[in-house]
Design a protein around this motif. Sequence first.
Motif, short mmCIF file in Angstrom:
data_model
loop_
_atom_site.label_atom_id
_atom_site.label_comp_id
_atom_site.label_asym_id
_atom_site.label_seq_id
_atom_site.Cartn_x
_atom_site.Cartn_y
_atom_site.Cartn_z
N LYS A 1 7.90 -2.11 2.15
CA LYS A 1 7.79 -2.94 1.05
C LYS A 1 7.01 -4.48 1.00
CE LYS A 1 7.11 0.87 -1.34
NZ LYS A 1 6.10 1.23 -1.56
N ASP B 1 4.32 -4.90 2.87
CA ASP B 1 2.81 -3.85 1.32
C ASP B 1 2.74 -5.28 0.85
OD1 ASP B 1 2.65 -1.81 3.21
OD2 ASP B 1 3.56 -0.92 1.32
N VAL C 1 1.54 -1.25 -5.00
CA VAL C 1 2.63 -1.15 -3.53
C VAL C 1 3.82 -0.49 -3.38
CG1 VAL C 1 3.79 -2.74 -2.70
CG2 VAL C 1 2.27 -4.44 -3.27
N TRP C 2 5.00 -0.29 -5.05
CA TRP C 2 5.05 0.30 -5.34
C TRP C 2 4.82 2.28 -6.08
CZ3 TRP C 2 6.38 -4.38 -5.32
CH2 TRP C 2 7.30 -4.61 -4.99
N HIS D 1 11.01 -9.74 -4.22
CA HIS D 1 10.97 -8.82 -2.38
C HIS D 1 9.35 -10.51 -2.84
CE1 HIS D 1 11.53 -4.94 -2.47
NE2 HIS D 1 11.20 -4.99 -1.41
#
Length: 233
Positions: free
Chosen positions: A164, A167, A189-190, A204
């Motif tokens: 992640k 990404d 992304v998620w 993140h």
Amino acid sequence: MRLLLVEDDDHVAAALSAVLGRHGFQVVHARNGEEALRAVLPAAHPGRPPFGVILLDLGLPDQDGYQVCGKLRKITSTPVIMVTARSDVRSRIHGLNLGADDYVVKPYDTGELLARIHAVSRRGGPGDDAPAPAGQALRLGPMTIELSTRRVSVDGTEVQLTRKEFDLLALLAQRPGVVFRREQIISEVWRTSWEGTGRTLEVHVASLRAKLRMPALVETVRGVGYRLVAPAD
């Protein structure tokens, strides 16, 4: 730029087309979802360039605008801006999850709408969401991001990122300087909705800054989201 305006109200469409025309847009008007879907097919306008942006009203007479957005995304990568009176966060997230690039709530300021049109047209266009060619790399100052191998290095030293984290970095790095809304980042992304994920995004971002040793790399745009500030060589 050619722009597809999907709007069932002829009076609204005429007024908006006039404004857009004064700003250099060539507007094609579709009055319902079926007309919009036909308009984006290459055979509909042979010899003409593809649309740069699709402005999609959600209150259409033949089918729900969300359904139209989903169908459009299957046949074209042209940026889509949804226009609606639905202002709740859940509706915006649903639109982003279906592939919309931006979301404008009525009543809107014409200047803001024009700015959003220019922003999404810079971020992407037809063909931009094709897979990255093997070996393609983004070089931003001392940082190199290899999209095909998912490797990141700074000054030649590889930095280990989670899936992640990579990404997130790749999303921001492919459009340096462009502000990405928090909802959009989480959607892309998620692949989920905003609720409960906001803190995860913040974590993140903080991790990326620390691992890459570039505290200023990802800039927080208060109340909006984040953008990547390309580092100097």
